[in-house]
Design a protein around this motif. Sequence first.
Motif, PDB file in Angstrom:
ATOM      1  N   VAL A  17       0.835  -1.202   0.000  1.00 39.25           N
ATOM      2  CA  VAL A  17       0.000   0.000   0.000  1.00 39.25           C
ATOM      3  C   VAL A  17       0.871   1.254   0.000  1.00 39.25           C
ATOM      4  CG1 VAL A  17      -1.634   1.375   1.364  1.00 39.25           C
ATOM      5  CG2 VAL A  17      -2.007  -1.083   1.080  1.00 39.25           C
ATOM      6  N   PHE A  32      -3.810  -0.085   9.549  1.00 41.48           N
ATOM      7  CA  PHE A  32      -5.028  -0.564   8.898  1.00 41.48           C
ATOM      8  C   PHE A  32      -6.278  -0.095   9.644  1.00 41.48           C
ATOM      9  CE2 PHE A  32      -1.908  -3.466   7.083  1.00 41.48           C
ATOM     10  CZ  PHE A  32      -2.227  -3.321   5.748  1.00 41.48           C
ATOM     11  N   TRP A  36      -7.198   5.009   6.851  1.00 43.95           N
ATOM     12  CA  TRP A  36      -8.152   4.755   5.772  1.00 43.95           C
ATOM     13  C   TRP A  36      -9.440   5.554   5.909  1.00 43.95           C
ATOM     14  CZ3 TRP A  36      -6.331   1.676   1.944  1.00 43.95           C
ATOM     15  CH2 TRP A  36      -5.155   0.972   2.232  1.00 43.95           C
ATOM     16  N   PHE A  42      -7.800   4.561  -0.078  1.00 46.60           N
ATOM     17  CA  PHE A  42      -8.445   3.620  -1.005  1.00 46.60           C
ATOM     18  C   PHE A  42      -8.401   4.161  -2.431  1.00 46.60           C
ATOM     19  CE2 PHE A  42     -10.758   2.135   2.871  1.00 46.60           C
ATOM     20  CZ  PHE A  42     -10.379   0.801   2.810  1.00 46.60           C
ATOM     21  N   LEU A  45      -4.809   4.151  -3.827  1.00 50.55           N
ATOM     22  CA  LEU A  45      -4.400   2.790  -4.152  1.00 50.55           C
ATOM     23  C   LEU A  45      -4.972   2.370  -5.509  1.00 50.55           C
ATOM     24  CD1 LEU A  45      -2.885   0.287  -3.196  1.00 50.55           C
ATOM     25  CD2 LEU A  45      -4.920  -0.365  -1.911  1.00 50.55           C
ATOM     26  N   TYR A 104     -10.642  -6.027   3.075  1.00 57.26           N
ATOM     27  CA  TYR A 104     -10.904  -5.301   1.826  1.00 57.26           C
ATOM     28  C   TYR A 104      -9.599  -5.022   1.071  1.00 57.26           C
ATOM     29  CZ  TYR A 104     -13.246  -2.320  -1.497  1.00 57.26           C
ATOM     30  OH  TYR A 104     -13.744  -1.790  -2.658  1.00 57.26           O
ATOM     31  N   VAL A 105      -8.570  -4.595   1.777  1.00 56.36           N
ATOM     32  CA  VAL A 105      -7.289  -4.320   1.129  1.00 56.36           C
ATOM     33  C   VAL A 105      -6.699  -5.615   0.565  1.00 56.36           C
ATOM     34  CG1 VAL A 105      -4.931  -3.442   1.466  1.00 56.36           C
ATOM     35  CG2 VAL A 105      -6.865  -2.253   2.504  1.00 56.36           C
ATOM     36  N   THR A 106      -6.900  -6.723   1.246  1.00 57.56           N
ATOM     37  CA  THR A 106      -6.463  -8.020   0.721  1.00 57.56           C
ATOM     38  C   THR A 106      -7.179  -8.338  -0.586  1.00 57.56           C
ATOM     39  OG1 THR A 106      -5.950  -8.845   2.937  1.00 57.56           O
ATOM     40  CG2 THR A 106      -6.294 -10.496   1.222  1.00 57.56           C
TER      41      THR A 106
END
Length: 171
Positions: A17, A32, A36, A42, A45, A104-106
């Motif tokens: 990230v 995390f 955010w 988000f 990214l 969600y990031v995964t």
Amino acid sequence: MAGLQQTNSEMILLSWVRQSTRNYPQVNVTNFTTSWSDGLAFNALLHSHRPDLFDWNAVASQQSPVQRLDHAFNIARQHLGIEKLLDPEDVATACPDKKSILMYVTSLFQVLPQKVTMEAIREVEMLPRHSRVTREEHIEVHEQHFTQEVSFTFLLLSYCSKVVVSLPTPC
């Protein structure tokens, strides 16, 4: 939870990230949770990997955190096939849920380019820890950490099994 050492997978994810968003001066992802909540991370990214999808300046300067979060989740759903797993109102808080953000990031990590340099990993390792821990706290932290890792893995596997059931392609 301050001072908890991040898992290797969290460290790699955070490195990815940070590496992906380093060209966005308004964005500084160090965790995390709170990193955010304004929606910028988000969007940065997504924009760093797919700048063709939207105008960064319009999103960064003219929208509220909830609108920016909604924008990012809609872009990810429409163009990357990632379901809207989070509600913007739940993320635009003082302390969003870490496990939800990680999940969600995964999901983003699975569909976007995944190059992570050793420099980015070293940078995350050098981020300041919030407090020093005693030996007893260190043991307690590892016990909590193991429980969190098992919970995150279970949550991720549960999500993947739902995706496998609902989609023709495996997770």
